[in-house]
Enzyme design. Structure first.
Site, PDB file in Angstrom:
ATOM      1  N   PRO A  54       0.790  -1.226   0.000  1.00 39.99           N
ATOM      2  CA  PRO A  54       0.000   0.000   0.000  1.00 39.99           C
ATOM      3  C   PRO A  54       0.829   1.287   0.000  1.00 39.99           C
ATOM      4  CG  PRO A  54      -0.230  -1.193   2.089  1.00 39.99           C
ATOM      5  CD  PRO A  54       0.499  -2.094   1.144  1.00 39.99           C
ATOM      6  N   ASN A  55       0.265   2.282  -0.645  1.00 44.87           N
ATOM      7  CA  ASN A  55       0.784   3.660  -0.699  1.00 44.87           C
ATOM      8  C   ASN A  55       2.012   3.841  -1.596  1.00 44.87           C
ATOM      9  OD1 ASN A  55      -1.163   4.878   1.092  1.00 44.87           O
ATOM     10  ND2 ASN A  55      -0.172   3.725   2.730  1.00 44.87           N
TER      11      ASN A  55
ATOM     12  N   ARG B 133       4.699  11.427  -2.432  1.00 45.17           N
ATOM     13  CA  ARG B 133       4.571  11.129  -1.016  1.00 45.17           C
ATOM     14  C   ARG B 133       5.909  11.317  -0.292  1.00 45.17           C
ATOM     15  NH1 ARG B 133       4.744   4.957   1.066  1.00 45.17           N
ATOM     16  NH2 ARG B 133       4.204   5.344   3.237  1.00 45.17           N
TER      17      ARG B 133
ATOM     18  N   TYR C 165      11.224   9.339   0.694  1.00 47.87           N
ATOM     19  CA  TYR C 165      11.140   8.285  -0.319  1.00 47.87           C
ATOM     20  C   TYR C 165      11.701   8.699  -1.684  1.00 47.87           C
ATOM     21  CZ  TYR C 165       8.091   6.176   3.167  1.00 47.87           C
ATOM     22  OH  TYR C 165       7.599   5.638   4.333  1.00 47.87           O
TER      23      TYR C 165
ATOM     24  N   ASN D 238       8.366  -5.235  -1.234  1.00 51.10           N
ATOM     25  CA  ASN D 238       8.275  -4.023  -0.408  1.00 51.10           C
ATOM     26  C   ASN D 238       6.802  -3.931  -0.010  1.00 51.10           C
ATOM     27  OD1 ASN D 238       8.098  -1.565   0.812  1.00 51.10           O
ATOM     28  ND2 ASN D 238       9.259  -0.444  -0.749  1.00 51.10           N
TER      29      ASN D 238
ATOM     30  N   ALA E  94       3.630  -0.346   4.712  1.00 46.69           N
ATOM     31  CA  ALA E  94       3.359  -0.420   6.156  1.00 46.69           C
ATOM     32  C   ALA E  94       2.931  -1.819   6.603  1.00 46.69           C
ATOM     33  CB  ALA E  94       2.285   0.603   6.527  1.00 46.69           C
TER      34      ALA E  94
ATOM     35  N   HIS F 289       5.036  -4.107   8.865  1.00 49.47           N
ATOM     36  CA  HIS F 289       5.147  -4.004  10.320  1.00 49.47           C
ATOM     37  C   HIS F 289       4.037  -4.742  11.065  1.00 49.47           C
ATOM     38  CE1 HIS F 289       8.099  -1.182   9.012  1.00 49.47           C
ATOM     39  NE2 HIS F 289       7.176  -0.388   8.443  1.00 49.47           N
TER      40      HIS F 289
ATOM     41  N   ASP G 174       2.821 -15.392   6.909  1.00 53.52           N
ATOM     42  CA  ASP G 174       2.439 -16.803   6.788  1.00 53.52           C
ATOM     43  C   ASP G 174       2.480 -17.269   5.336  1.00 53.52           C
ATOM     44  OD1 ASP G 174       2.153 -17.031   9.501  1.00 53.52           O
ATOM     45  OD2 ASP G 174      -0.046 -17.047   9.497  1.00 53.52           O
TER      46      ASP G 174
ATOM     47  N   GLU H 285      13.404  -8.933   1.217  1.00 58.96           N
ATOM     48  CA  GLU H 285      12.612  -7.808   1.744  1.00 58.96           C
ATOM     49  C   GLU H 285      13.280  -6.509   1.292  1.00 58.96           C
ATOM     50  OE1 GLU H 285      12.663  -7.554   6.005  1.00 58.96           O
ATOM     51  OE2 GLU H 285      11.194  -5.920   6.052  1.00 58.96           O
TER      52      GLU H 285
ATOM     53  N   HIS I 130      13.069  -2.076   1.144  1.00 63.64           N
ATOM     54  CA  HIS I 130      12.519  -0.770   1.541  1.00 63.64           C
ATOM     55  C   HIS I 130      13.362   0.342   0.935  1.00 63.64           C
ATOM     56  CE1 HIS I 130       9.958  -2.741   4.392  1.00 63.64           C
ATOM     57  NE2 HIS I 130      10.999  -3.428   4.807  1.00 63.64           N
ATOM     58  N   LEU I 131      12.697   1.410   0.538  1.00 61.70           N
ATOM     59  CA  LEU I 131      13.419   2.595   0.061  1.00 61.70           C
ATOM     60  C   LEU I 131      14.139   3.283   1.215  1.00 61.70           C
ATOM     61  CD1 LEU I 131      10.510   3.833  -2.144  1.00 61.70           C
ATOM     62  CD2 LEU I 131      12.819   3.478  -3.041  1.00 61.70           C
ATOM     63  N   SER I 132      13.393   3.490   2.298  1.00 63.76           N
ATOM     64  CA  SER I 132      13.956   4.130   3.485  1.00 63.76           C
ATOM     65  C   SER I 132      14.570   3.055   4.383  1.00 63.76           C
ATOM     66  CB  SER I 132      12.858   4.884   4.235  1.00 63.76           C
ATOM     67  OG  SER I 132      11.920   3.960   4.794  1.00 63.76           O
TER      68      SER I 132
ATOM     69  N   ARG J 213      13.878   4.980  11.823  1.00 64.51           N
ATOM     70  CA  ARG J 213      12.697   5.842  11.846  1.00 64.51           C
ATOM     71  C   ARG J 213      11.890   5.627  13.127  1.00 64.51           C
ATOM     72  NH1 ARG J 213       9.754   5.324   6.258  1.00 64.51           N
ATOM     73  NH2 ARG J 213       8.681   7.160   7.108  1.00 64.51           N
TER      74      ARG J 213
ATOM     75  N   ARG K 251       8.164   1.202  13.257  1.00 61.26           N
ATOM     76  CA  ARG K 251       8.674   0.690  11.978  1.00 61.26           C
ATOM     77  C   ARG K 251       9.827  -0.290  12.178  1.00 61.26           C
ATOM     78  NH1 ARG K 251       6.397   3.990   7.761  1.00 61.26           N
ATOM     79  NH2 ARG K 251       5.936   6.052   8.602  1.00 61.26           N
TER      80      ARG K 251
HETATM   81  C1  DQA Z   1       8.636   1.519   3.200  1.00 63.30           C
HETATM   82  C2  DQA Z   1       8.831   1.729   4.700  1.00 63.30           C
HETATM   83  C3  DQA Z   1       7.531   1.486   5.456  1.00 63.30           C
HETATM   84  O1  DQA Z   1       7.714   1.705   6.836  1.00 63.30           O
HETATM   85  C4  DQA Z   1       6.449   2.433   4.959  1.00 63.30           C
HETATM   86  O2  DQA Z   1       5.235   2.170   5.619  1.00 63.30           O
HETATM   87  C5  DQA Z   1       6.298   2.413   3.488  1.00 63.30           C
HETATM   88  C6  DQA Z   1       7.501   2.370   2.650  1.00 63.30           C
HETATM   89  C7  DQA Z   1       9.899   1.892   2.398  1.00 63.30           C
HETATM   90  O3  DQA Z   1       9.993   1.483   1.250  1.00 63.30           O
HETATM   91  O4  DQA Z   1      10.777   2.598   2.916  1.00 63.30           O
HETATM   92  O5  DQA Z   1       5.183   2.514   2.954  1.00 63.30           O
HETATM   93  O6  DQA Z   1       8.361   0.144   2.974  1.00 63.30           O
END
Ligand code: DQA
Length: 148
Positions: A12-13, A20, A25, A76, A79, A82, A89, A100, A102-104, A109, A113
């Site tokens: 999501p997002n 954003r 990001y 990725n 959220a 977390h 599962d 796994e 993540h950009l950040s 943080r 997270r």
């Molecule tokens: C994220 C880090 C997550 O904590 C956050 O909720 C995201 C992006 C990242 O790519 O840094 O949506 O997965």
């Protein structure tokens, strides 16, 4: 022999990337990152698929559908990383390598997270390198496929 496929899953997002919180990001869009990953997969001689959804259930279904069909998953989960235990599962029931991504760097943080439900079922995590992470994640997946 069939070309091994890497499946990139975006949670999501991530469709809002580019607009954003660019200070966290960056300014590249999800389409830019998917293209980076696709290019890296092509360079490794791998097939490539991408699935994005705002819904946890879609991500779970994509992982089910990958079983016995896809060689490796890069995820990725946004959220859902977390608290998305159903994704944990589903990945536990996937036999191939899992990376796994993540950009950040979530470790640097907010405290909430710092827990990842993906990490215990992943071969490794790439975080904090921005868009470069998409290339690094495919490189890692290619290496893991070769070793498996
Ligand atoms: C994220 C880090 C997550 O904590 C956050 O909720 C995201 C992006 C990242 O790519 O840094 O949506 O997965």
């Amino acid at each position: 022999m069939a070309v091994p496929i890497v499946l990139l899953i975006s949670g999501p997002n991530l469709t809002l990337l580019g607009e954003r919180q660019p200070e966290i990001y960056g300014t590249l869009t999800l389409a830019d990152h998917v293209e980076t990953a696709r290019q890296a997969a092509v360079e490794h001689g791998l097939g490539f698929e991408h699935l994005q959804s705002e819904a946890e259930s879609d991500l779970v279904r994509a992982i089910h559908d990958a079983r016995g069909r896809v060689a490796a998953i890069v995820i990725n989960a946004g959220a859902l990383t977390h608290y998305g235990w159903s994704i944990h599962d589903a990945l536990a029931a996937f036999a191939g390598p899992v990376v796994e991504l993540h950009l950040s760097n979530p470790e640097a943080r907010e405290p909430w997270r710092r827990q990842s439900v993906i990490a215990p079922v992943a071969d490794g995590t790439i975080a904090g390198f921005g868009g470069l992470g998409y290339r690094l994640a495919i490189d890692a997946a290619a290496d893991l496929i070769q070793g498996s």
